[in-house]
Design an enzyme around this catalytic site. Sequence first.
Site, short mmCIF file in Angstrom:
data_model
loop_
_atom_site.label_atom_id
_atom_site.label_comp_id
_atom_site.label_asym_id
_atom_site.label_seq_id
_atom_site.Cartn_x
_atom_site.Cartn_y
_atom_site.Cartn_z
N HIS A 1 55.41 7.40 83.52
CA HIS A 1 54.07 6.82 83.69
C HIS A 1 52.97 7.87 83.73
O HIS A 1 51.86 7.61 84.21
CB HIS A 1 54.04 5.93 84.94
CG HIS A 1 54.96 4.76 84.85
ND1 HIS A 1 55.40 4.07 85.94
CD2 HIS A 1 55.57 4.18 83.79
CE1 HIS A 1 56.23 3.10 85.55
NE2 HIS A 1 56.35 3.15 84.26
N CYS B 1 37.51 18.88 71.42
CA CYS B 1 36.71 18.10 70.46
C CYS B 1 35.47 17.48 71.09
O CYS B 1 34.70 16.81 70.41
CB CYS B 1 37.59 17.00 69.85
SG CYS B 1 37.93 15.66 71.00
N ALA C 1 65.17 6.88 101.39
CA ALA C 1 65.69 7.96 100.54
C ALA C 1 65.74 9.29 101.29
O ALA C 1 66.71 10.05 101.17
CB ALA C 1 64.81 8.09 99.30
#
Length: 274
Positions: free
Chosen positions: A142, A172, A253
């Site tokens: 992502h 640019c 986790a």
Amino acid sequence: MCCLTPFGCALLPSKAIMQSVQKQISDKLRERFLSATRVLVLTGAGVSAESGVPTFRGGGNSAVWKGLPFEVISSAQMVERDLPAVWEWFDYRRDLLQALQPNPAHTEIAAWQDHFPVFTLVTQNIDGLHQKAGSRDVIELHGSIWRARCVGCHARYEILSHGTRPDECPGCGDSLRPDVVLFGEMLPALAFEQAAAAAANCDLCFVIGTSGIVYPAAGLPAIARASGALVCEVNPESTTLSDQCDEVLTGKAGEVLPIFTEVRSPGAEVRSQK
Ligand code: APR
């Protein structure tokens, strides 16, 4: 109770939590972890929750910015309609992220890249905490909040922490936008191809801290399982993916993954709160 660690604000698992997690690790998972040669890890917002990064859907409410739901301010339409507002939202999130540190989950995952012969880390997170923990070659499905991309020539530019971002493309002169996949946008093709190839060619796949709602990322565990990999989910809650997993380790986790320090180096001291 939490205690400060070298990770700054990360939590060390208490002895009680460690023992409950150790009980959850089956012999089958332990054996596969020790014999695996090609490992894929897919992470979501949950892996950064203990570092202080809010998840998108955990806890029932989703983020709102100046009255605009997260899905609106983080959308391709908004880039067309009001790019400065989009930048304001991502600048705000980047400022929050500046001070946040990886937690023991990020650190353990980073150690796996030198433990397994073939290791692939795929993340849905844009926070850069895996890299901050030392993970290399992270596949960012992502994008990253630490990059800007030119809307014209698509050149990418790093946004340094505490640094200012360029207003326009140095190459640019066209406008720059966050190099993040916004709602209504396709994933970077190469990144997903690499992730799908790793999923189709792994023998162990961990799915850590994702609700499994957003595709195509949420389709990777099924690809891995179909190719014979053992799939293990790590999440304090059951998810839409839990039934597709061979093993489910229920917990945070940052408290579950440190247990694998002991698994991959028997006798290694896994630090915990006294
Ligand atoms: N440890 C592990 N998992 C956790 C923890 C934790 N400490 N805390 C919460 N979780 C879990 C939640 O139970 C939930 O299942 O993490 C998951 C977070 O889910 P989401 O908020 O939906 O995040 P994610 O799955 O990464 O979202 C995918 O959606 O909004 C888009 O682009 C955005 O990348 C994001 C994508």
